[in-house]
Design a protein around this motif. Sequence first.
Motif, PDB file in Angstrom:
ATOM      1  N   ASP A  18      54.305 -46.378 -31.235  1.00  0.00           N
ATOM      2  CA  ASP A  18      54.331 -47.803 -30.854  1.00  0.00           C
ATOM      3  C   ASP A  18      53.746 -48.070 -29.469  1.00  0.00           C
ATOM      4  N   TYR A  19      52.807 -47.246 -28.999  1.00  0.00           N
ATOM      5  CA  TYR A  19      52.078 -47.547 -27.775  1.00  0.00           C
ATOM      6  C   TYR A  19      50.747 -48.204 -28.143  1.00  0.00           C
ATOM      7  N   VAL A  20      50.298 -49.122 -27.299  1.00  0.00           N
ATOM      8  CA  VAL A  20      48.960 -49.710 -27.453  1.00  0.00           C
ATOM      9  C   VAL A  20      48.007 -48.883 -26.609  1.00  0.00           C
ATOM     10  N   VAL A  21      46.997 -48.290 -27.216  1.00  0.00           N
ATOM     11  CA  VAL A  21      46.159 -47.292 -26.561  1.00  0.00           C
ATOM     12  C   VAL A  21      44.773 -47.850 -26.289  1.00  0.00           C
ATOM     13  N   GLU A  22      44.288 -47.625 -25.051  1.00  0.00           N
ATOM     14  CA  GLU A  22      42.905 -47.905 -24.646  1.00  0.00           C
ATOM     15  C   GLU A  22      42.340 -46.592 -24.116  1.00  0.00           C
ATOM     16  N   SER A  23      41.050 -46.307 -24.289  1.00  0.00           N
ATOM     17  CA  SER A  23      40.487 -45.031 -23.872  1.00  0.00           C
ATOM     18  C   SER A  23      39.255 -45.219 -23.013  1.00  0.00           C
ATOM     19  N   ALA A  24      38.997 -44.204 -22.149  1.00  0.00           N
ATOM     20  CA  ALA A  24      37.787 -44.159 -21.318  1.00  0.00           C
ATOM     21  C   ALA A  24      37.356 -42.712 -21.205  1.00  0.00           C
ATOM     22  N   ARG A  25      36.055 -42.479 -20.963  1.00  0.00           N
ATOM     23  CA  ARG A  25      35.514 -41.128 -20.980  1.00  0.00           C
ATOM     24  C   ARG A  25      35.247 -40.559 -19.599  1.00  0.00           C
ATOM     25  N   ASN A  26      35.496 -41.318 -18.534  1.00  0.00           N
ATOM     26  CA  ASN A  26      35.404 -40.813 -17.162  1.00  0.00           C
ATOM     27  C   ASN A  26      36.120 -41.780 -16.255  1.00  0.00           C
ATOM     28  N   GLY A  27      36.236 -41.373 -14.956  1.00  0.00           N
ATOM     29  CA  GLY A  27      36.999 -42.191 -14.029  1.00  0.00           C
ATOM     30  C   GLY A  27      36.380 -43.550 -13.772  1.00  0.00           C
ATOM     31  N   ALA A  28      35.036 -43.611 -13.695  1.00  0.00           N
ATOM     32  CA  ALA A  28      34.391 -44.886 -13.422  1.00  0.00           C
ATOM     33  C   ALA A  28      34.662 -45.889 -14.543  1.00  0.00           C
ATOM     34  N   GLU A  29      34.551 -45.428 -15.796  1.00  0.00           N
ATOM     35  CA  GLU A  29      34.820 -46.316 -16.931  1.00  0.00           C
ATOM     36  C   GLU A  29      36.278 -46.748 -16.949  1.00  0.00           C
ATOM     37  N   ALA A  30      37.179 -45.823 -16.571  1.00  0.00           N
ATOM     38  CA  ALA A  30      38.605 -46.155 -16.550  1.00  0.00           C
ATOM     39  C   ALA A  30      38.908 -47.244 -15.528  1.00  0.00           C
ATOM     40  N   LEU A  31      38.317 -47.121 -14.311  1.00  0.00           N
ATOM     41  CA  LEU A  31      38.542 -48.153 -13.288  1.00  0.00           C
ATOM     42  C   LEU A  31      38.052 -49.519 -13.746  1.00  0.00           C
ATOM     43  N   GLN A  32      36.875 -49.526 -14.389  1.00  0.00           N
ATOM     44  CA  GLN A  32      36.313 -50.800 -14.851  1.00  0.00           C
ATOM     45  C   GLN A  32      37.229 -51.460 -15.876  1.00  0.00           C
ATOM     46  N   LYS A  33      37.715 -50.679 -16.849  1.00  0.00           N
ATOM     47  CA  LYS A  33      38.575 -51.251 -17.881  1.00  0.00           C
ATOM     48  C   LYS A  33      39.924 -51.668 -17.309  1.00  0.00           C
ATOM     49  N   ALA A  34      40.494 -50.861 -16.386  1.00  0.00           N
ATOM     50  CA  ALA A  34      41.805 -51.185 -15.826  1.00  0.00           C
ATOM     51  C   ALA A  34      41.751 -52.445 -14.982  1.00  0.00           C
TER      52      ALA A  34
END
Length: 537
Positions: A25-41
């Motif tokens: 029951d977690y809602v999951v979002e994914s990224a493939r590196n730190g830069a992509e993760a910062l942008q999505k967050a």
Amino acid sequence: MTRVLIVDDHEDNLYYLSALLSNHDYVVESARNGAEALQKARQVAPDVIVSDLLMPVMDGYTLLRHWKADGRLKQIPFIVYTATYTDAEDEQLALRLGADAFILKPAEPPVFLERMRQVISAATAAAPKSLKQPDGDERQLLKEYSETLIRKLEKKSLQLEETNRALQVDIEARRQVEITLLEREAELKRALAARDEAEREASERAAVLNALFESVPDTVTYLDMEGTIKLLNRAVPGVDREVVLGKSWLSASPPDQRDNMQRVWEAVISRGQPTSFESRGPGASDKPGIFWNSVAPVIRDGKISGAVVVSRDITERKQTEAQLIVADRMASVGTLAAGVAHEINNPLASVVLNLSLATEGLALLARHQPIPENLLDELRDAREGAERVRIIVRDLKIFSRGEDATLGAVNVEQVMDSTLRMAWNELRHRGRLVKVYGNVPPAQANESRLGQVMLNLVVNAAQAIPVGNHDRNEIRIETRIDDLRPGHVVISVSDTGSGIPPEVQRRLFTPFLTTKPVGVGTGLGLSICHRIVTGLG
């Protein structure tokens, strides 16, 4: 629901964590590196982040530094999940940079889920100011990060050197093996070339004999002295060739043929004389077939070592012979019918005339004096019966003119009526008869031949309808002028019966092709019809 951002450059890791967390029951979002993760967050902030350390573009340590430096993101728990940075110094650096948890891959699902639940619970319960923040000044942290990175690079370099040395050893060993294999391959090729040269002539002879064996249209079987099937050029109908090979010739044959085959076999093996006999068994299309079998001994060094059986399917020839016998009988019956019709016609004409005169005389007598009741009606019934006999005789004469090929003007609707009277006994129990005549002009044809065609079509239509549903079935006869071909008359016979299967339609006019049970149809009717209509032009 809790939103989780997973950061990993390996698709398998992303898929595993996404499936694990989604199922809980977690809602999951994914990224493939730190830069992509910062942008999505920064677009949509998660409730917790789970990040690997070794990644392209921006690694996990750098992502952690930026994460804790961002005013919106620094309050969100950061979990490190790594399989590369596994030393205590690596964990201490991550915790000093502000990580809330440090988990080594691969962690058991219950352990991982419990650790993440603890981190989220702690983050939820803690005041914002007491959440995990970087421990130490920026320079010191950067120094430790650089030292950790260099240490990992040195370790990786040593591992690569060790791997490279192992590869060099393996390559050298492989090269030696290849040299040995090439030498052996050259020796083998020379040996094979010598053997091939010796076998080529024998192989060519064997190929010729095999081609002859396989191309013979008959079934050829080679038997050893025990009667075991050793070779067979084609499968017996209904039996796989591989199943028959190695079995007794007698056991692979129909049971009712075995006694005769045993006598033939003993005669060939004991006397060495070729013998022939006729047998029956499964034929083409799983239908019974008739075969002519020739059995000859195989003689080697003056001794009989086995026998060869050549079986030819003579089913069609037998059918043709039977049909010729039937045709000859039918011709005789037609000649007899013509003679009988002629002999009956003269006395019948006298009977019809005298009944007509008697009826007229009795009618005149009835005007002047009483006559027995129903006598006049009985005479009229007798006259009508005689008239019906006369019509039947006339129809019989039409259908008995087998060799009369004279063409002339024929009233096709009159021929149809004669046909229907001849076939009435077949029609009356099958379905309703519907006649739609178009008052067509006479056609240039032969009356008896045309009648033969129509009779065949009408009987076929009747036999396509089962007895018992008279009111629900119909046989329709139509005549009309052809709109597309002026000067031509169209006669059609249709029924509401079973119809003709598509696979049969393609071979509709093939002689001896029939879908009727044995004894009902010969398979010649439509073939003869086609020949007659073609002959009429």
